[in-house]
Scaffold this motif. Sequence first.
Motif, PDB file in Angstrom:
ATOM      1  N   SER A 140       0.822  -1.216   0.000  1.00  0.00           N
ATOM      2  CA  SER A 140       0.000   0.000   0.000  1.00  0.00           C
ATOM      3  C   SER A 140       0.852   1.260   0.000  1.00  0.00           C
ATOM      4  N   ILE A 141       2.029   1.185   0.612  1.00  0.00           N
ATOM      5  CA  ILE A 141       2.946   2.326   0.586  1.00  0.00           C
ATOM      6  C   ILE A 141       3.439   2.565  -0.835  1.00  0.00           C
ATOM      7  N   GLU A 142       3.738   1.485  -1.536  1.00  0.00           N
ATOM      8  CA  GLU A 142       4.139   1.635  -2.938  1.00  0.00           C
ATOM      9  C   GLU A 142       2.991   2.205  -3.763  1.00  0.00           C
ATOM     10  N   ASN A 143       1.771   1.758  -3.499  1.00  0.00           N
ATOM     11  CA  ASN A 143       0.607   2.326  -4.194  1.00  0.00           C
ATOM     12  C   ASN A 143       0.497   3.824  -3.941  1.00  0.00           C
ATOM     13  N   ALA A 144       0.752   4.227  -2.702  1.00  0.00           N
ATOM     14  CA  ALA A 144       0.661   5.644  -2.336  1.00  0.00           C
ATOM     15  C   ALA A 144       1.694   6.478  -3.081  1.00  0.00           C
ATOM     16  N   VAL A 145       2.921   5.961  -3.188  1.00  0.00           N
ATOM     17  CA  VAL A 145       3.968   6.678  -3.930  1.00  0.00           C
ATOM     18  C   VAL A 145       3.595   6.767  -5.404  1.00  0.00           C
ATOM     19  N   ARG A 146       3.079   5.679  -5.953  1.00  0.00           N
ATOM     20  CA  ARG A 146       2.666   5.682  -7.366  1.00  0.00           C
ATOM     21  C   ARG A 146       1.614   6.765  -7.608  1.00  0.00           C
ATOM     22  N   LEU A 147       0.614   6.823  -6.730  1.00  0.00           N
ATOM     23  CA  LEU A 147      -0.457   7.811  -6.897  1.00  0.00           C
ATOM     24  C   LEU A 147       0.085   9.223  -6.767  1.00  0.00           C
ATOM     25  N   SER A 148       0.912   9.463  -5.751  1.00  0.00           N
ATOM     26  CA  SER A 148       1.492  10.795  -5.559  1.00  0.00           C
ATOM     27  C   SER A 148       2.305  11.210  -6.776  1.00  0.00           C
ATOM     28  N   SER A 149       3.068  10.283  -7.325  1.00  0.00           N
ATOM     29  CA  SER A 149       3.868  10.583  -8.517  1.00  0.00           C
ATOM     30  C   SER A 149       2.983  10.823  -9.724  1.00  0.00           C
ATOM     31  N   ALA A 150       1.916  10.049  -9.850  1.00  0.00           N
ATOM     32  CA  ALA A 150       1.039  10.164 -11.011  1.00  0.00           C
ATOM     33  C   ALA A 150       0.266  11.468 -11.045  1.00  0.00           C
ATOM     34  N   ILE A 151       0.065  12.103  -9.883  1.00  0.00           N
ATOM     35  CA  ILE A 151      -0.661  13.374  -9.849  1.00  0.00           C
ATOM     36  C   ILE A 151       0.264  14.573  -9.635  1.00  0.00           C
ATOM     37  N   GLY A 152       1.578  14.337  -9.548  1.00  0.00           N
ATOM     38  CA  GLY A 152       2.511  15.440  -9.328  1.00  0.00           C
ATOM     39  C   GLY A 152       2.372  16.028  -7.945  1.00  0.00           C
TER      40      GLY A 152
END
Length: 556
Positions: A256-268
């Motif tokens: 879930s932490i990796e998912n959170a980083v992915r989302l944060s990166s995907a939205i800038g």
Amino acid sequence: MKLRSQQILSRPEWSINRAYYKSMGYSDTDLDKPIIGIANAWSTTVPGHYNLRQVSESVKEGIREAGGTPVEFGVIGACDGIAEGHEGMRYILPTRDIIAHSIELMVQAHQYDAIVLLGSCDKIVPGMLMAAARLDLPSIFVNGGPMLSGPVIHGRKADTTSIIEGVGKLKKGEITEEKLIQMEDSCAPTCGSCSFLGTANTMCCVAEAMGMSLTGSAMIPAVYNDRLKAAQDSGRAIVNLVKEGITARQIITRASIENAVRLSSAIGGSTNAALHIPAIAYEAKVDFDMEDFDKLSRSTPLIAKMNPAASPNVIDFYESGGVPVVMKEIASLLHKGAMTVTSKTIEENIKDFNSPNNEIIKTFKEPFTATGGLAVLYGNLAPNSAVTKPAAINPKMWTFSGPAKVFNSEEEANKAILDGEVKEGDVVVIRYEGPKGGPGMPEMFKAMKLLYGLGLADKVALVTDGRFSGTNNGCFVGHISPEAQEGGPIAFVQDGDMIEIDIPERKLELLVGEEELKKRRAAWQAPKPRVEEGYLYLYSRLAESADKGAIIKNRA
């Protein structure tokens, strides 16, 4: 269903505790149900928290409806916006750990069965998620929602950052003081977290992507009725988590932490995500470092763009589908089996959302850029790491070199910028502003906004061991580790030294020979601490470096 609260509420040995509750009007029926703590950061100081009293009432309705008993307590919450640009900003990051500690203390002292976390703003959200991970009880995060934006000013919908940019324009004679006052009156028309993608909204989106908030709830505006509906649903959900025995560490995992980083990166998202996500990982006992963060960001396309990377704001993002739509679009990169507070997986939560393709949210195949919104740099100026946000930087500034203009505090730099001492081509260096040196790692928000207002945002770079607001744009690099106060290389930079920034190659270099640096290192002495008493003194002694999330270690 075994309730830990019954360990201190069962008769006859714990009748005294029942008596304490009954003195406040609780009944025997109430005390036989799951006792759900509500950690509420409501105040009339923070716009993002102004509506949390109302949100809390809806949460309580949901808890009671689902068969639980709500017990509410207060949590501190400071406003980054009000604290920006003066001594108060040094206190903001340290509140994160106070929030986590205080929630832990209250929950453990009273043996609640679960916890609902109510907050919206920058350090409050991560502090609450850190507490949830540390306690490992059934937990859910509920935010108050973003504010609506103001009228169009300077080509985009106004928000609170329009004011500081306006100060720069006033200085240049481009607007009048009367115009500035009009901006002041109209740029923040409702309560809520600021309407740009700063740290507050980034972390609320991160909480949803991590599975700690209900699907689609992160960006519901503060003044929409759906905000209260989501709060009531969250109240029902927390009781269900208790019944199913789903705790925070079953949700806050490596996946879930990796998912959170992915989302944060995907939205800038804000660069501060690189400070807070590792801190949450630490509390969840998940090994996660800056190399992991950069690896994930580098392999995640930038799917969504909003202020400060583009003119749309987070309300536009919400109306375009928000977090679930972005997660659906990058689903191939996610751990779709990760559990969430809905008692369902990420895959189950996002399956009914449609793929987007508009000016705010693009597709996986045709993103804004192939790599994510954040980047981690390394080099002889940042041996342990530094963080930047290419999503908010003009691509022509992704590589930049220039002579250093060195300042030993944010205040020195701001004065020099306003006095016209910073020229096109300079690399402004602001040091001794890290977790220990600041102390408290203040944001260099004002410096960047002044440069923007003076027309220098795409002509000057700024590097610091402090950090930035999520709303900053222009060429900036922060979180330089080790920091100057600990003798990091940034302490040895002199005026005129050439500094090279290369975001595509993830490099931050001081173009000074190693022999010269050795001489400077040998001659260097750590300056006297800025603060020698109070909590900041304690924080400066305990805080880890930025690359470690500026955490305070709390276990052997």
